[in-house]
Design an enzyme around this catalytic site. Structure first.
Site, PDB file in Angstrom:
ATOM      1  N   ASP A  59      10.419   5.048  -9.647  1.00  0.00           N
ATOM      2  CA  ASP A  59       9.997   5.639 -10.913  1.00  0.00           C
ATOM      3  C   ASP A  59      10.712   6.953 -11.204  1.00  0.00           C
ATOM      4  OD1 ASP A  59       8.310   3.567 -11.370  1.00  0.00           O
ATOM      5  OD2 ASP A  59       6.443   4.683 -11.105  1.00  0.00           O
ATOM      6  N   LYS A  92      -0.460  -4.176  -3.537  1.00  0.00           N
ATOM      7  CA  LYS A  92      -1.766  -3.601  -3.202  1.00  0.00           C
ATOM      8  C   LYS A  92      -1.867  -2.220  -3.826  1.00  0.00           C
ATOM      9  CE  LYS A  92      -4.795  -2.326   0.667  1.00  0.00           C
ATOM     10  NZ  LYS A  92      -4.877  -0.862   0.419  1.00  0.00           N
ATOM     11  N   SER A 132       0.816  -1.213   0.000  1.00  0.00           N
ATOM     12  CA  SER A 132       0.000   0.000   0.000  1.00  0.00           C
ATOM     13  C   SER A 132       0.852   1.266   0.000  1.00  0.00           C
ATOM     14  CB  SER A 132      -0.946  -0.048   1.204  1.00  0.00           C
ATOM     15  OG  SER A 132      -1.895   0.988   1.156  1.00  0.00           O
TER      16      SER A 132
END
Length: 562
Positions: free
Chosen positions: A306, A320, A295
């Protein structure tokens, strides 16, 4: 003009047809909703009126609600009024009580104090590991399970009670006057500057304001001369999305979109951007993750990956990619409701495909062959479809079978490890500093004898597999010919506890050391001590001490035109 008019008419017919079809679909859906709700209400009325026994409305209707939600995802959960405090604890990390971990000791069939939290009512009153909880006020706790005792240890902040315990080391009954207070579970249980200027920061939950704790810890270590950081998100199940945004914002520039959430309704669609200037955009960072990193932890680690701001190290994360909101219900109940999926800077969603209860729940990550390729800010290839894949995969050491049985407090455990630790604590008022403490070989030899004298036994996996193989060989007709080999193998796999204790000595010494350190130096000490045995931590430090290798990982392997 005639052709344009015909095209226009056809477009109107098509659009109108689609609108009619959508309108009919909406009407059909609404009719099914009303029909089923009316049927449910009618069934319950008949049950309540005519069923042979009196119904417990909370139980029967509550079960109906829970079974309805069970057809959805595992994170949409109903909290009746008496369970709302559990949701509050999950979100805020706060509760009112004494501040201690308790556990059930199956050997004595009683709940005991396992670990008081530092600077909390339990530790301040003088409670210690192993204390047997006999009574809370005038109510006996003898033989009561953990849930029962925990509910009675909690209460309103400021309320006072008398706790009666029995201390195993002396055999004496003792009474403590304790005042409950608001307990804030530490989001950052330990941080500290280690050798070579490497900072270590453990974040175990994304509760309210945890980003402030992370910021303070980072600045403190930087003031001490920190040159690089290891952010440990292993076993962090997540929490507040906004806190994740705040933490990433510490390390990346203002104005970057970190997360987009997309759901069924418009208000579920949001963009979360960095809003303040960062405190450091150049310090090398390694983020530790594992299969319990989920999460908000995945938002943090995935965003840093990223944006090429950190190297991710460990094992693939949980996967998740769903967002929940808390919805107030009548009569002080609450619904934690999944409303959207989230997408991190590269545009990928890391939710596994199989997340519905009806499909067995989350079971495995999507094979890479079925995932989609995305790219980091600098052009590195990353993928969606089930968790954050680390840049460097380092598997942790596995726990041997004998260690699992010795450390578990299950019904088959003799609690021999706990008993030995309590004996050690009673005869050692102090130990060496947490960072370097390890029990001696002489202490381990004493522990080994305690295990052997206790009659401790455990199920050998090798024996189970051998029995299964024998059964299969009999079924297929091979057993008689292979019987001598089976007999010889059975002798080789003979249960030898002493041999197993010797073979797994180093792992068991680490477990004993960790337990003992937590009793002297609490959770922070246990974490600091564990670093000397931590394979993933050591690999992270090794990488941070090699700037060229660190930079190479964050560069794309080939030039990519995005």
């Amino acid at each position: 003009m005639k052709k344009l008019f015909i095209v226009f008419c056809l477009w109107i017919l098509a659009f109108g047809g689609a609108a009619v079809a959508q309108n009919n679909s909406d009407k059909d859906h609404n009719f099914k909703v009303a029909k089923n709700l009316e049927t449910f209400s009618a069934i319950y009325k008949y049950l309540d009126l005519m069923y042979v026994d009196t119904l417990n409305a909370d139980e029967v209707v509550g079960n109906g609600i829970n079974y309805m939600l069970h057809s959805l995802d595992p994170y949409t959960v109903y909290y009746p009024e008496d369970k709302v405090k559990d949701l509050d604890l999950m979100i805020s990390g706060k509760y009112a009580g004494i501040g201690a971990v308790i556990r059930y000791n199956f050997a004595i069939k009683n709940t005991i104090i396992d670990q008081p939290y530092e600077n909390m009512p339990a530790s301040e009153a003088g409670l210690k590991k192993g204390d047997i909880i006999l009574a809370i006020g005038d109510s006996s706790m003898v033989g009561k399970d953990v849930s029962y005792v925990s509910n009675r240890l909690r209460g309103d902040a400021g309320s006072r009670f008398v706790l009666t315990i029995k201390r195993p080391s002396t055999g004496k009954k003792m009474k403590f006057k304790i005042t409950r207070r608001s307990i804030q579970l530490p989001a950052v249980p330990y941080y500290g500057l280690q050798d070579d200027g490497v900072g270590y920061l453990n974040l175990n939950s994304f509760t309210t304001d945890c980003s402030k704790d992370v910021r303070r810890a980072f600045l403190d270590m930087k003031k001490q001369g920190m040159k690089s950081l290891v952010l440990d998100l292993r076993n962090n199940g997540g929490g507040s999305l906004q806190e994740a945004i705040n933490i990433v914002n510490m390390f990346v520039p203002k104005g970057i979109t970190l997360v987009k959430t997309i759901g069924k309704i418009e208000r579920a669609n949001k963009e979360y951007k960095t809003t303040v200037e960062p405190i450091d955009t150049v310090m090398p960072i390694v983020v530790l993750v594992n299969d319990e990193t989920a999460s908000a932890s995945e938002i943090t680690s995935g965003s840093l990956q990223d944006l090429d701001r950190a190297v991710i190290l460990g094992t693939r994360t949980y996967g998740k990619g769903l967002v929940q909101v808390s919805m107030d219900l009548p009569y002080n109940a609450n619904l934690k409701l999944t409303t959207s999926k989230y997408y991190i800077p590269s545009g990928r969603c890391i939710q596994a495909i199989n997340y519905k209860h009806s499909n067995g729940g989350y079971t495995e990550h999507v094979p890479d062959s079925l995932t989609h390729v995305f790219y980091t800010a600098d052009g590195r290839e990353v993928r969606d479809g089930g968790g954050i894949k680390p840049d460097i995969e380092v598997q942790p050491d596995s726990l041997p079978n004998i260690a699992f049985y010795l450390t578990s407090s299950g019904r088959d455990s003799s609690e021999v490890m706990l008993n030995w630790e309590l004996k050690y604590l009673s005869t050692h008022p102090t130990i060496a500093p947490a960072k370097n403490f390890v029990i001696s070989d002489a202490d381990y030899a004493d522990f080994k004898q305690a295990v052997l004298k206790s009659g401790f036994k455990y199920d050998r996996e090798s024996k189970k597999y051998l029995e299964g193989l024998v059964k299969l060989a009999r079924f297929e007709g091979y057993y008689d010919d292979a019987k001598p080999e089976f007999d010889a193998l059975e002798k080789k796999l003979n249960h030898n506890i002493a041999k197993d204790l010797d073979y797994n000595k180093q792992t068991l010494k680490q477990l004993l050391t960790s337990d003992l350190v937590s009793a002297y130096y609490y959770q922070r000490g246990s974490m600091e001590n564990s670093l000397q045995f931590d394979k993933q931590w050591k690999r992270a430090v090794e990488l941070l001490k090699d700037p060229a290798a660190y930079k190479k990982i964050l560069q794309p392997s080939v030039d990519i035109k995005k």
